[in-house]
Design an enzyme around this catalytic site. Structure first.
Site, PDB file in Angstrom:
ATOM      1  N   CYS A  73      19.156  16.547   1.381  1.00 34.48           N
ATOM      2  CA  CYS A  73      18.051  17.086   0.572  1.00 34.48           C
ATOM      3  C   CYS A  73      16.699  16.403   0.770  1.00 34.48           C
ATOM      4  O   CYS A  73      15.947  16.767   1.648  1.00 34.48           O
ATOM      5  CB  CYS A  73      18.451  17.094  -0.910  1.00 34.48           C
ATOM      6  SG  CYS A  73      17.466  18.275  -1.883  1.00 34.48           S
TER       7      CYS A  73
ATOM      8  N   LYS B  42      22.152   9.360   1.275  1.00 33.05           N
ATOM      9  CA  LYS B  42      20.766   9.800   1.095  1.00 33.05           C
ATOM     10  C   LYS B  42      19.818   8.608   1.185  1.00 33.05           C
ATOM     11  O   LYS B  42      20.031   7.574   0.544  1.00 33.05           O
ATOM     12  CB  LYS B  42      20.636  10.493  -0.263  1.00 33.05           C
ATOM     13  CG  LYS B  42      19.345  11.262  -0.482  1.00 33.05           C
ATOM     14  CD  LYS B  42      19.441  12.036  -1.804  1.00 33.05           C
ATOM     15  CE  LYS B  42      18.250  12.943  -2.041  1.00 33.05           C
ATOM     16  NZ  LYS B  42      18.425  13.742  -3.286  1.00 33.05           N
TER      17      LYS B  42
ATOM     18  N   GLU C 105      24.709  19.298  -1.836  1.00 34.18           N
ATOM     19  CA  GLU C 105      24.560  17.915  -2.307  1.00 34.18           C
ATOM     20  C   GLU C 105      25.330  17.720  -3.624  1.00 34.18           C
ATOM     21  O   GLU C 105      25.197  18.508  -4.553  1.00 34.18           O
ATOM     22  CB  GLU C 105      23.069  17.644  -2.511  1.00 34.18           C
ATOM     23  CG  GLU C 105      22.709  16.309  -3.106  1.00 34.18           C
ATOM     24  CD  GLU C 105      21.212  16.181  -3.353  1.00 34.18           C
ATOM     25  OE1 GLU C 105      20.736  15.070  -3.589  1.00 34.18           O
ATOM     26  OE2 GLU C 105      20.496  17.234  -3.310  1.00 34.18           O
TER      27      GLU C 105
END
Length: 590
Positions: A165, A129, A44
């Protein structure tokens, strides 16, 4: 079943070093290609480093990230690395938003935490994300806007879902849509900070999400130190039943390459799932010809002490190197804290770059002076003795200081010496205080609390002893000399600022203190809960008062690596000016 060789490259990158990070991405893409990988995944925000914090709100930084990901794609093709599919975290901007316009409830410029999918010189698509963590060390609602898609990319006949994540940690969102999309592989890029025993939690999470997604899950994580945070790597892969069958080492930069047999797609995923739009992109529709797979490996797990020690060493090493220091300096008293910090420093940057300064006062015991010298001899660090009494006495004579003022004066004179040598020779000064002392304010502000980095900031005193004993035992197991003198571990702790002083003159025994601090600091339990747990009422009142009054000291303490669930500064944020007081006596009455 189609095969796919996947490389998980757990990199150690630096926040803001877009050029240097890009070089690492190119180098490790080449490494993956040379090992026959078809896909390589990077962590990330690997291009920008993580966490970028308020750099995300700076338009020039977002622009640089957007431009560099395009440059990276072209460069990979130019260097004949275009065939391999590269998944790389970078900082992007939400489409359809004006760069300089502030919108209520949205970060300026609408930055996104994104993952580029690169192939043949182009960014084919980007995942954004969805779940933005806003707890503990995270503040991503401040910095990013969320995505609402699941990107599914067909690579050599396998549908690979790409998420980032926190999307793995939270229920719903893109991960929940993975099963609906019929993906053959869930690929997750992460920058998940270390804390003790998180590898156990992470492994269980990956197993559970793989079962929920109904497909294997590949998890790549960042490695290295960034200010107070440490990333431990620990990249791993689980099969569709949740069994972890490949795992990379902790705290080591490198790439884990694994062959996977994956389900072929049964159609073209489309539509939405619980508000998440499934976006499908085809790169290579045809499956690869069958080939002989390479065996997967599971790196041996570290003991709790080895893991925590490794995190502290990694945090210190990267703080020193990434900030351009060549050496570190610490006050070497012969006590357990400075002895452990010295051992950590030698392991982190090499004994030749560690400078230990002994500053004996008239109250320093002979054994403490001897212990400091012995540690220096065992480790080979640079050692120097500078007595402080000739500098302390003029202050006492001029100001008439006694008692606590005289004790603090000694600590502050030592700090002046350390900072003077730091300025003269460019050393980074290390503060040696531990979390227990920092909790109750048992340190001298502008004295032993001075420094640029504090390796033990998140290490309770009882854990200091455990780590010191482990480090010595590890040295013996390797056939090496233990670095820490046994006397430094065994003797009662003392600041040695007055005759016969011991820490227990001011504090309860550390095993009792740490037990109480675990409840009050780590778990946020109030005085009533502490009394109910069996702690003596007067002691609860005393310790809580010490902790609450020391907040101003903690605000001025140097950064240090997070290793517990709740570290000061990043995790625990309380006001300095604060009239709220826990009342243990009233709690006891009820």
């Amino acid at each position: 079943m189609p095969q796919l060789r996947v490389a998980l490259a757990q990199l150690n990158v630096t926040v803001g070093d877009v050029d240097g990070n890009a070089e690492k991405i190119v180098a490790w893409t080449r490494n993956a290609a040379e090992r026959g990988a078809h896909v390589v995944a990077f962590p990330e925000l690997a291009l920008t480093g993580y966490p970028v914090e308020d750099l995300a709100l700076r338009a020039s930084f977002v622009d640089a990230s957007q431009a560099r990901i395009q440059d990276l794609a072209r460069r990979l093709a130019d260097e004949e690395l275009g065939d391999i599919v590269v998944v790389c975290g970078y900082l992007d901007r939400a489409t359809g938003t004006a760069m300089g316009i502030d919108r209520l409830g949205r970060p300026k410029g609408s930055p996104t935490n994104s993952a580029a999918v690169i192939h043949q010189g182009r960014v084919i698509t980007s995942a954004v994300k969805h779940h933005l963590p806003n707890y503990g060390v995270f503040d991503e609602f401040r910095h990013f806007v969320p995505g609402n898609t699941l990107q599914v990319v067909r690579i050599h006949g396998v549908d690979v879902a790409v998420v980032i994540c926190e999307d793995l940690w939270q229920d719903g969102g893109p991960v929940a849509a993975t099963k609906a999309a019929g993906a053959g592989l869930l690929l997750v890029i992460n920058s998940s900070p270390y804390e003790a025993n998180k590898d156990d939690v992470r492994g269980a999470l990956v197993s559970r999400r793989a079962r929920q997604a109904g497909c294997p899950l590949a998890y790549v994580n960042l490695v290295g130190g960034q200010d107070e945070l440490v990333f431990d790597g620990d990249s791993l892969i689980a099969d569709a039943e949740g069994k972890v069958f490949a795992r990379a080492p902790q705290f080591e930069q490198g790439s884990m390459v694994v062959d996977l047999e994956l389900a072929a797609p049964t159609g073209t995923p489309a539509g939405t799932h619980e508000g998440i739009e499934i976006v499908h992109t085809v790169i290579q529709d045809e499956a690869l010809a069958k080939y002989d797979p390479i065996a997967a490996a599971v790196a041996p797990r570290l003991s709790d002490e080895a893991e925590m020690y490794g995190a502290i060493v990694t945090g210190l090493r990267d703080y020193v190197q990434k900030n351009g220091f060549k050496s570190v300096l610490l006050g070497l008293s012969g006590g357990i804290d400075s002895s452990l910090v010295a051992a950590i420093a030698c392991d982190a940057v090499g004994a030749e770059h560690v400078f230990g300064i002994s500053n004996p006062s008239v109250y320093s015991s002979d054994h403490s002076k001897d212990d400091a010298a012995e540690l220096a001899a065992r480790t080979g660090l640079n050692y120097r003795v500078v007595p402080i009494q000739p500098m302390v006495q003029p202050f006492i004579d001029t100001l008439g200081l006694t008692g606590l003022a005289e004790e603090n004066l000694q600590a502050r004179v030592r700090a002046v010496i350390w900072m003077g040598l730091s300025n003269a020779d460019g050393h980074l000064v290390l503060a040696c205080g531990n979390k227990s002392e920092l909790s109750v304010g048992y340190s001298t502000i502008y004295g032993d609390a001075v420094g640029g980095y504090a390796p033990l900031k998140d290490v309770p005193k009882t854990l200091v002893w455990r780590l010191a004993k482990w480090r010595n035992a590890d040295a013996k197991a390797r056939g090496q000399q233990p670095p820490i003198p046994e006397n430094s571990i065994a003797k009662p702790p003392s600041a040695e600022l007055r005759p016969g002083q011991q820490d227990t003159d001011s504090l309860p025994p550390y095993d009792l203190l740490d037990d109480m601090l675990d409840d009050y600091v780590e778990l946020d339990r109030g005085s009533a809960e502490l009394v109910a747990a069996g702690f003596e009422t007067e002691l609860v009142s005393k310790v809580i008062q010490l902790v609450d009054r020391a907040e101003y000291k903690r605000r001025q303490y140097p950064p240090g690596p997070k290793i517990t669930h709740k570290a000061f500064g990043r995790d625990r944020r309380l006001p300095i000016t604060n009239a709220w007081r826990e009342d243990a006596r009233k709690a006891a009455e009820h």
